[in-house]
Design a protein around this motif. Structure first.
Motif, PDB file in Angstrom:
ATOM      1  N   ILE A 161       0.827  -1.205   0.000  1.00 36.95           N
ATOM      2  CA  ILE A 161       0.000   0.000   0.000  1.00 36.95           C
ATOM      3  C   ILE A 161       0.859   1.252   0.000  1.00 36.95           C
ATOM      4  CG2 ILE A 161      -1.568   1.386   1.435  1.00 36.95           C
ATOM      5  CD1 ILE A 161      -2.876  -1.293   2.305  1.00 36.95           C
ATOM      6  N   GLN A 162       1.856   1.301   0.865  1.00 37.99           N
ATOM      7  CA  GLN A 162       2.658   2.518   0.997  1.00 37.99           C
ATOM      8  C   GLN A 162       3.552   2.766  -0.222  1.00 37.99           C
ATOM      9  OE1 GLN A 162       1.976   4.731   3.194  1.00 37.99           O
ATOM     10  NE2 GLN A 162       0.511   3.331   4.137  1.00 37.99           N
ATOM     11  N   VAL A 163       4.077   1.721  -0.828  1.00 36.76           N
ATOM     12  CA  VAL A 163       4.892   1.907  -2.037  1.00 36.76           C
ATOM     13  C   VAL A 163       4.018   2.460  -3.160  1.00 36.76           C
ATOM     14  CG1 VAL A 163       6.208   0.723  -3.844  1.00 36.76           C
ATOM     15  CG2 VAL A 163       6.646   0.203  -1.432  1.00 36.76           C
ATOM     16  N   ILE A 164       2.813   1.945  -3.296  1.00 33.33           N
ATOM     17  CA  ILE A 164       1.901   2.467  -4.322  1.00 33.33           C
ATOM     18  C   ILE A 164       1.546   3.923  -4.023  1.00 33.33           C
ATOM     19  CG2 ILE A 164      -0.420   2.286  -5.300  1.00 33.33           C
ATOM     20  CD1 ILE A 164      -0.168  -0.759  -5.006  1.00 33.33           C
ATOM     21  N   ARG A 165       1.285   4.248  -2.765  1.00 32.71           N
ATOM     22  CA  ARG A 165       0.963   5.638  -2.406  1.00 32.71           C
ATOM     23  C   ARG A 165       2.138   6.576  -2.695  1.00 32.71           C
ATOM     24  NH1 ARG A 165      -3.280   7.167   0.561  1.00 32.71           N
ATOM     25  NH2 ARG A 165      -2.030   8.831   1.499  1.00 32.71           N
ATOM     26  N   ILE A 166       3.349   6.112  -2.455  1.00 33.39           N
ATOM     27  CA  ILE A 166       4.529   6.923  -2.774  1.00 33.39           C
ATOM     28  C   ILE A 166       4.601   7.177  -4.275  1.00 33.39           C
ATOM     29  CG2 ILE A 166       7.062   6.861  -2.889  1.00 33.39           C
ATOM     30  CD1 ILE A 166       7.004   5.511  -0.117  1.00 33.39           C
ATOM     31  N   LEU A 167       4.397   6.133  -5.063  1.00 34.63           N
ATOM     32  CA  LEU A 167       4.420   6.290  -6.522  1.00 34.63           C
ATOM     33  C   LEU A 167       3.335   7.243  -6.992  1.00 34.63           C
ATOM     34  CD1 LEU A 167       5.107   2.605  -7.640  1.00 34.63           C
ATOM     35  CD2 LEU A 167       6.677   4.539  -7.822  1.00 34.63           C
ATOM     36  N   GLN A 168       2.134   7.104  -6.453  1.00 37.15           N
ATOM     37  CA  GLN A 168       1.046   8.004  -6.836  1.00 37.15           C
ATOM     38  C   GLN A 168       1.376   9.455  -6.481  1.00 37.15           C
ATOM     39  OE1 GLN A 168      -2.203   6.021  -4.697  1.00 37.15           O
ATOM     40  NE2 GLN A 168      -3.162   5.528  -6.660  1.00 37.15           N
ATOM     41  N   THR A 169       1.942   9.655  -5.297  1.00 31.64           N
ATOM     42  CA  THR A 169       2.271  11.011  -4.854  1.00 31.64           C
ATOM     43  C   THR A 169       3.338  11.636  -5.734  1.00 31.64           C
ATOM     44  OG1 THR A 169       1.731  10.433  -2.559  1.00 31.64           O
ATOM     45  CG2 THR A 169       3.061  12.412  -2.900  1.00 31.64           C
ATOM     46  N   LYS A 170       4.365  10.872  -6.065  1.00 32.06           N
ATOM     47  CA  LYS A 170       5.456  11.444  -6.877  1.00 32.06           C
ATOM     48  C   LYS A 170       5.007  11.680  -8.311  1.00 32.06           C
ATOM     49  CE  LYS A 170       8.568  12.563  -5.355  1.00 32.06           C
ATOM     50  NZ  LYS A 170       8.746  13.836  -4.597  1.00 32.06           N
ATOM     51  N   MET A 171       4.145  10.832  -8.829  1.00 27.78           N
ATOM     52  CA  MET A 171       3.625  11.079 -10.168  1.00 27.78           C
ATOM     53  C   MET A 171       2.771  12.352 -10.177  1.00 27.78           C
ATOM     54  SD  MET A 171       2.763   7.191 -11.445  1.00 27.78           S
ATOM     55  CE  MET A 171       2.243   7.702 -13.074  1.00 27.78           C
ATOM     56  N   ASN A 172       2.030  12.554  -9.115  1.00 25.72           N
ATOM     57  CA  ASN A 172       1.252  13.782  -8.988  1.00 25.72           C
ATOM     58  C   ASN A 172       2.173  14.996  -8.850  1.00 25.72           C
ATOM     59  OD1 ASN A 172      -1.299  15.287  -8.514  1.00 25.72           O
ATOM     60  ND2 ASN A 172      -0.445  15.569  -6.473  1.00 25.72           N
ATOM     61  N   ASP A 173       3.267  14.848  -8.100  1.00 18.27           N
ATOM     62  CA  ASP A 173       4.241  15.935  -7.959  1.00 18.27           C
ATOM     63  C   ASP A 173       4.817  16.329  -9.321  1.00 18.27           C
ATOM     64  OD1 ASP A 173       3.880  15.933  -5.249  1.00 18.27           O
ATOM     65  OD2 ASP A 173       5.759  14.927  -4.757  1.00 18.27           O
ATOM     66  N   ILE A 174       5.165  15.329 -10.109  1.00 16.19           N
ATOM     67  CA  ILE A 174       5.742  15.595 -11.431  1.00 16.19           C
ATOM     68  C   ILE A 174       4.727  16.289 -12.326  1.00 16.19           C
ATOM     69  CG2 ILE A 174       6.613  14.482 -13.537  1.00 16.19           C
ATOM     70  CD1 ILE A 174       7.866  12.342 -11.622  1.00 16.19           C
ATOM     71  N   GLU A 175       3.474  15.873 -12.210  1.00 17.34           N
ATOM     72  CA  GLU A 175       2.410  16.525 -12.985  1.00 17.34           C
ATOM     73  C   GLU A 175       2.286  17.996 -12.589  1.00 17.34           C
ATOM     74  OE1 GLU A 175      -0.277  16.482 -16.026  1.00 17.34           O
ATOM     75  OE2 GLU A 175       0.929  14.771 -15.349  1.00 17.34           O
ATOM     76  N   ARG A 176       2.423  18.254 -11.303  1.00 18.76           N
ATOM     77  CA  ARG A 176       2.316  19.631 -10.811  1.00 18.76           C
ATOM     78  C   ARG A 176       3.480  20.503 -11.292  1.00 18.76           C
ATOM     79  NH1 ARG A 176       2.504  18.836  -4.769  1.00 18.76           N
ATOM     80  NH2 ARG A 176       2.530  21.101  -4.726  1.00 18.76           N
ATOM     81  N   LEU A 177       4.602  19.898 -11.608  1.00 16.35           N
ATOM     82  CA  LEU A 177       5.757  20.663 -12.074  1.00 16.35           C
ATOM     83  C   LEU A 177       5.513  21.274 -13.446  1.00 16.35           C
ATOM     84  CD1 LEU A 177       8.681  18.329 -10.969  1.00 16.35           C
ATOM     85  CD2 LEU A 177       8.106  20.557 -10.001  1.00 16.35           C
ATOM     86  N   GLY A 178       4.598  20.687 -14.206  1.00 16.70           N
ATOM     87  CA  GLY A 178       4.273  21.245 -15.518  1.00 16.70           C
ATOM     88  C   GLY A 178       4.956  20.502 -16.645  1.00 16.70           C
ATOM     89  N   GLU A 179       4.396  20.635 -17.831  1.00 16.39           N
ATOM     90  CA  GLU A 179       4.876  19.917 -19.012  1.00 16.39           C
ATOM     91  C   GLU A 179       6.321  20.271 -19.361  1.00 16.39           C
ATOM     92  OE1 GLU A 179       3.433  17.549 -20.718  1.00 16.39           O
ATOM     93  OE2 GLU A 179       1.651  17.580 -19.435  1.00 16.39           O
ATOM     94  N   MET A 180       6.720  21.509 -19.143  1.00 21.00           N
ATOM     95  CA  MET A 180       8.066  21.939 -19.547  1.00 21.00           C
ATOM     96  C   MET A 180       9.160  21.221 -18.763  1.00 21.00           C
ATOM     97  SD  MET A 180       7.697  24.071 -21.983  1.00 21.00           S
ATOM     98  CE  MET A 180       9.315  24.843 -22.026  1.00 21.00           C
ATOM     99  N   LYS A 181       8.830  20.717 -17.582  1.00 23.71           N
ATOM    100  CA  LYS A 181       9.851  20.106 -16.738  1.00 23.71           C
ATOM    101  C   LYS A 181       9.866  18.587 -16.827  1.00 23.71           C
ATOM    102  CE  LYS A 181       9.847  23.974 -13.499  1.00 23.71           C
ATOM    103  NZ  LYS A 181       8.807  24.761 -14.142  1.00 23.71           N
ATOM    104  N   LYS A 182       8.916  18.019 -17.562  1.00 22.58           N
ATOM    105  CA  LYS A 182       8.900  16.568 -17.702  1.00 22.58           C
ATOM    106  C   LYS A 182      10.070  16.092 -18.550  1.00 22.58           C
ATOM    107  CE  LYS A 182       3.985  15.793 -16.932  1.00 22.58           C
ATOM    108  NZ  LYS A 182       2.757  15.198 -17.457  1.00 22.58           N
ATOM    109  N   GLU A 183      10.529  14.878 -18.227  1.00 20.33           N
ATOM    110  CA  GLU A 183      11.669  14.269 -18.913  1.00 20.33           C
ATOM    111  C   GLU A 183      12.898  15.177 -18.824  1.00 20.33           C
ATOM    112  OE1 GLU A 183      10.611  13.136 -22.847  1.00 20.33           O
ATOM    113  OE2 GLU A 183       8.906  11.923 -22.209  1.00 20.33           O
ATOM    114  N   SER A 184      13.041  15.839 -17.694  1.00 18.48           N
ATOM    115  CA  SER A 184      14.183  16.722 -17.470  1.00 18.48           C
ATOM    116  C   SER A 184      14.950  16.251 -16.248  1.00 18.48           C
ATOM    117  CB  SER A 184      13.688  18.159 -17.233  1.00 18.48           C
ATOM    118  OG  SER A 184      12.957  18.208 -16.013  1.00 18.48           O
TER     119      SER A 184
END
Length: 317
Positions: free
Chosen positions: A172-195
């Motif tokens: 459960i906690q590993v999945i929650r960590i992955l979900q949180t970090k994916m959400n964090d990356i989304e919040r960073l915006g498209e310009m910062k993805k794959e950077s």
């Protein structure tokens, strides 16, 4: 074994693992934010911590602004937060007390020391700069406690119930960590993805699961979305991966003498087996384009399994 005892053992395992993951995630994210790349504010990191620990709504009800000392204190020791790290340590001890006659004296003493060490290191509120020491104390004592579980108990129903709680909560906690970090990356915006900034997020994801070193030995490349997801979801040899944990869950459920009246398809053995096999025979390529929905569905399935165990077989109040 009485269902009340089984419930105490199961939840003792869950709380040990939950406290460890919350402590490590808070420590890694906050401490790494001191020298974080440009574009990631301290408030961004604090919100990530609140999201992962599921404390955002409660925090917002108690505080108007996201501030270092207030967030760290709320997550760690605040009496206003019924799910603080300190409250989980207390629940570990209370569940161990409830099953005192079924666990070894060495394990009970380790848990009792754990409780007193954490509480003895406190003097009122916890300033943000002290989170590294406080969190490491929880992480280290969690490992000590799990060492006593592994090495001083008979590997019978008692050990399997605790291990079931540990591995179910770990998934459960590993999945929650992955979900949180994916959400964090989304919040960073498209310009910062794959950077470099996105790679930095995946690095802290691995550090939050104590997987960075083993990841580098396996992949020998900087952390990327695909490789990190593959490692934390599907690597059957890494003890923190979801695949590894779900296989241990399946083994524990098969080994415990649950009295069941359901049909085969409704049994907890069948449900746990399907979940474990999902990770044994899937590849990252099959879920890469639908990772968010895959994680959500998997988490929902694990919660359903946990609820069925808790209410039908362990009769939690």
């Amino acid at each position: 074994m009485l269902s009340r005892i089984g419930n105490s053992l199961f939840w003792m395992g869950r709380y040990i693992e939950r406290a460890e993951h919350f402590a490590r995630y808070t420590r890694v994210q906050y401490v790494s934010s001191v020298d974080a790349p440009l574009g990631q504010s301290r408030e961004f990191v604090l919100e990530s911590i609140l999201d992962m620990t599921g404390s955002k709504e409660d925090y917002q009800n108690a505080h108007q602004q996201v501030e270092d000392n207030k967030v760290i204190n709320f997550i760690s020791v605040s009496e206003d937060n019924p799910f603080s790290l300190l409250s989980y340590i207390g629940r570990i001890r209370e569940n161990a007390r409830g099953a005192r006659d079924n666990i070894s004296i060495e394990l009970w003493e380790a848990i009792n020391r754990f409780y007193h060490k954490v509480n003895g290191s406190l003097s009122g509120e916890l300033p943000a700069q002290e989170i590294e020491f406080f969190a490491r104390r929880i992480e280290e004592n969690s490992y000590i406690t799990k060492g006593y579980i592994e090495n001083t108990l008979l590997h019978n129903d008692v050990w399997m119930l605790i291990s079931l709680g540990v591995h179910l909560e770990r998934a459960i906690q590993v999945i929650r960590i992955l979900q949180t970090k994916m959400n964090d990356i989304e919040r960073l915006g498209e310009m910062k993805k794959e950077s470099a900034l996105e790679n930095y997020q995946w690095t802290t994801t691995l550090e939050s699961t104590e997987g960075f070193d083993m990841y580098m030995r396996c992949h020998r490349t900087s952390p990327t979305r695909k490789h990190v997801l593959d490692f934390l979801l599907f690597d059957t040899q890494f003890p923190k991966s979801v695949a590894y944990s779900m296989e241990r869950v399946r083994e524990c459920i098969q080994g415990i003498a649950f009295q069941q009246e359901e049909t085969r398809k409704e049994s907890i053995e069948f449900i746990a087996g399907k979940l474990a096999c999902r990770f044994q025979y899937l590849t990252i390529e099959e879920v890469e384009e639908r990772t968010e929905s895959f994680l959500k569905k998997t988490l929902d399935n694990i919660y359903e399994l946990a609820q069925k165990l808790d209410l039908k077989y362990l009769k939690s109040n």
